[in-house]
Design an enzyme around this catalytic site. Structure first.
Site, PDB file in Angstrom:
ATOM      1  CG  HIS A 181      -1.813   1.151   1.377  1.00 19.40           C
ATOM      2  ND1 HIS A 181      -3.158   1.095   1.097  1.00 19.40           N
ATOM      3  CD2 HIS A 181      -1.571   2.431   1.758  1.00 19.40           C
ATOM      4  CE1 HIS A 181      -3.689   2.285   1.305  1.00 19.40           C
ATOM      5  NE2 HIS A 181      -2.755   3.126   1.702  1.00 19.40           N
ATOM      6  CD  GLU A 182       1.482   3.578   3.635  1.00 18.04           C
ATOM      7  OE1 GLU A 182       1.616   4.633   2.993  1.00 18.04           O
ATOM      8  OE2 GLU A 182       0.446   3.317   4.292  1.00 18.04           O
ATOM      9  CG  HIS A 239       0.092   6.276  -0.684  1.00 14.15           C
ATOM     10  ND1 HIS A 239      -0.971   6.861  -1.325  1.00 14.15           N
ATOM     11  CD2 HIS A 239      -0.417   5.697   0.435  1.00 14.15           C
ATOM     12  CE1 HIS A 239      -2.081   6.647  -0.622  1.00 14.15           C
ATOM     13  NE2 HIS A 239      -1.769   5.943   0.439  1.00 14.15           N
ATOM     14  CG  HIS A 297       0.317   8.647  -7.174  1.00  8.69           C
ATOM     15  ND1 HIS A 297      -0.821   9.006  -6.496  1.00  8.69           N
ATOM     16  CD2 HIS A 297       0.173   9.126  -8.433  1.00  8.69           C
ATOM     17  CE1 HIS A 297      -1.614   9.683  -7.320  1.00  8.69           C
ATOM     18  NE2 HIS A 297      -1.030   9.776  -8.499  1.00  8.69           N
TER      19      HIS A 297
HETATM   20 ZN    ZN Z   1      -2.946   5.188   1.979  1.00  7.35          ZN
END
Ligand code: ZN
Length: 672
Positions: free
Chosen positions: A461-462, A465, A468
């Protein structure tokens, strides 16, 4: 002595940052910016090159100086740094408010929009449009008196929110539980016991000392056979910073919560919105409060019947009605019995070094990047490592600091933050640098940190980010990476990445038994995948409870009356929840996402973006999870473009149509 925060080095010199540098550096930068803006306006600058570019550059510089301060305050908290950080908050807030309310500056941006409309590219146009929107949201056209009040409100809000965080951190650090009878530790995983042993030794105490950090709390609630121990931990956790529990009243966030809600409502009113929920949506993908509420209630209608069945099933299994502190424990036992999947039994298959190497392989295959450790870069703690991100041909794309282990004085949870934003404008150039932070159990002795699959998901998940931020091709910092991306779309790349950690094609890459080196056996893999929908209904209604509570709290606020925090929570639970927490539960008092983070009237964003991410991942399911053309389109339409375009347009370009909710329901096993 030079102030390291003011140097132009590409990366923060953490070892040289002193608390006493912070306020002078920030004051100096703000003064310089003010003078530069005044000079620009005096010169009549109202073009992209003469106005926007210099402003983007000065804010990039300010962001770069402030970022390590905020970061260290979060991960290496100390009294001196906290004081320095807090001294700067009002200065920064006042500066941003002043800028947002500068009518002359707004007119100059309007000048760019009017006179250069045809010459500006889409990315530049978005920068100018965002700026004009933000002037409006800061009350640029208000009469002087109301402008001033808006500024005061924002300043007080920043201070109150920071205090909310401090109270949670202090309350968390203040509590621990000594255990002298080993039987009380029955069921706890070895690594948790080991850490508790070391903590007791460090504190000069007998036996074991269990702290209230997140991994220990999770371990106790999920595995401790002693109901007394589970209840004590649950009580300490859900009463942090409140009027209840072991430190009742000591760091009570209650008054701050009332003040924060009142200030937000007032700020929204001042700039023309009926309430803070409407104000929040002005910068989001969702159109209006009704759309958000209907979206959440639609999900509740689908998931609540499933959640009810799951809870009944669980209580049948336990043979008794369950309290809030029993749910995780019996769920884990039920999952173990039914699916023969236990998070703890999986740990030996996910040693952190293997997971990381596999994750890097996945990112390499998807986006053609190479990730290489760079030990020459200075970090701020021996556990923290730095990595370079390189293109296929070796061209640097950026880098990140990886800070993965829980330790005292470090904020709980997991997050990605910008260390340096990408900029490529006349006179300035920098590659994106990120902080990636988790709170995993540290290595125990010679053994590496062993992750649960859930923690593997957090890591993916991290990194979603992070990439991105890191893969952006946008040159203007205010819309590069995650900047300028609406909050309810910002979790798209992160939740998207989680999907990979469930796949046949990926699990062999990220698993290798810590002793034998064997990948996760096929039948364990199949059972793990089957567990994805385990209690999906209960999990969903819990998220909906948080989201509806947050949204209604802001949408239904009535000024002059005490905020209906407990009442709203009770009503929301009545409407969507299946587990009833005990009366002493004060979870809102430590709900940092909503009271101190960026998720105010925006917690729904997780579910909203989950719809986007499940639907986006569907394209990979259709074409193959490593399909080069699909990955290329995702990179080009979404990751590289950051906030430089409308989030819905970006999604439609990638998927060929607007988002649909069905892929998420299928993923959760909740489809009709
Ligand atoms: Zn998040």
């Amino acid at each position: 002595m030079t102030n390291t925060l003011l140097t132009d080095a590409p990366l923060p010199a953490f070892g040289a940052i002193r608390a006493e540098h912070v306020e002078p550096a920030i004051r100096q930068l703000l003064e310089e910016n003010r003078a530069a803006i005044a000079a620009l306006l005096a010169s009549g600058a109202d073009r992209w090159d003469t106005l926007v570019v210099p402003l983007e550059r000065m804010h990039h510089r300010l962001g770069k100086a402030w970022s390590p301060v905020g970061h260290l305050n979060g991960v290496m908290n100390s009294d001196e740094l906290r004081a320095a950080y807090n001294a700067c908050l009002p200065l920064l807030t006042a500066y941003h408010t002043e800028l947002g309310q500068n009518a002359e500056l707004c007119a100059a941006y309007q000048g760019v929009a009017d006179r250069e409309a045809a010459a500006l590219g889409a990315e530049q146009r978005k920068v100018v449009d965002n700026a004009l929107r933000d002037f409006r949201l800061a009350g640029v056209s208000l009469p002087a008196e109301r402008k001033q009040r808006f500024g005061e409100v924002m300043e007080r809000l920043a201070t109150a929110q920071a205090k909310f965080d401090e109270n949670v951190l202090d309350a968390t650090n203040a509590w621990s539980r000594q255990v002298t009878d080993e039987r009380e530790l029955d069921g706890l995983p070895a690594n948790a016991v080991h850490r508790a042993r070391e903590a007791a030794a460090t504190a000069g105490q007998d036996g074991w000392l269990l702290a209230l950090d997140a991994p220990t709390y999770q371990a106790v609630l999920t595995h401790a056979a002693s109901e007394t121990l589970r209840r004590e931990f649950y009580q300490a956790w859900v009463t942090r910073a409140s009027d209840r529990g072991p430190h009742a009243g000591r760091w009570d966030n209650g008054p701050l919560m009332a003040e924060i809600l009142a200030l937000r409502h007032e700020a929204a009113n001042l700039v023309g919105f009926a309430n803070f929920a409407e104000y929040s949506l002005a910068t989001k993908m969702a159109r209006d409060p009704a759309e958000v509420t209907e979206f959440l209630l639609r999900l509740a209608r689908v998931s609540r019947p499933a959640a009810r069945r799951e809870l009944e099933d669980l209580e049948r299994f336990a043979g008794r009605p369950l309290s809030a502190w029993d749910i995780a424990y019996y769920s884990e036992r039920l999952k173990d019995e039914r699916l023969q999947v236990s998070e703890e039994a999986l740990r030996p298959y996910f040693p952190l070094p293997r997971v990381l190497a596999g994750l890097f392989t996945v990112l390499g295959r998807l986006y053609g990047v190479r990730i290489v450790a760079n030990a020459a870069v200075e970090t701020y703690h021996p556990d923290v490592r730095y990595f370079d991100v390189l293109d296929r041909d070796g061209t640097p794309r950026g880098g990140f600091f990886l800070d993965l282990y829980a330790r005292p004085k470090k904020r709980g949870g997991a997050w990605m933050d910008e260390c340096v934003g990408r900029i490529k404008l006349a006179g300035a150039s920098a590659l994106p640098i990120a902080y990636l932070v988790c709170n995993f159990s540290p290595p125990a002795g010679a053994q590496p940190s062993l992750l649960t699959h859930n923690e593997v998901l957090t890591l993916f998940h991290e990194f979603g980010h992070g990439f991105h931020h890191l893969l952006t091709r946008v040159n203007v910092p205010s819309v590069a990476g995650i900047n300028g991306v609406p909050w309810d779309a910002v979790e798209l790349p992160s939740q998207f990445m989680e999907n990979f950690a469930w796949r046949d094609e990926v699990l062999p890459l990220i698993s290798a038994h810590v002793e034998t080196g064997a990948p996760l056996p096929r039948e364990m893999l199949a059972r793990l995948q089957a567990s994805r929908t385990f209690q999906a209904g209960m999990h969903t209604v819990r998220q909906l409870e948080f989201a509806l509570f947050d949204f209604r709290l802001h949408a239904e606020y009535v000024p002059g009356q005490p905020p209906r925090i407990a009442e709203t929570l009770a009503e929301v639970r009545e409407a969507v929840a299946v587990v009833r927490p005990p009366e002493f539960n004060r979870f809102p008092h430590s709900f940092q996402h909503v009271f101190s983070g960026g998720y105010a009237a925006g917690y729904y964003s997780y579910k909203w973006a989950e719809v986007l991410s499940a639907d986006a991942f569907g394209a990979f399911e259709e074409h193959g999870v490593f399909d080069a053309a699909t990955a290329r389109r995702f990179l080009g339409a979404i990751l590289e473009r950051g906030g430089s375009r409308d989030a819905m347009e970006a999604f439609v370009e990638f998927r060929g149509r607007p988002p649909e909710i069905e892929p998420l329901l299928r993923q959760l096993g909740l489809a009709a």
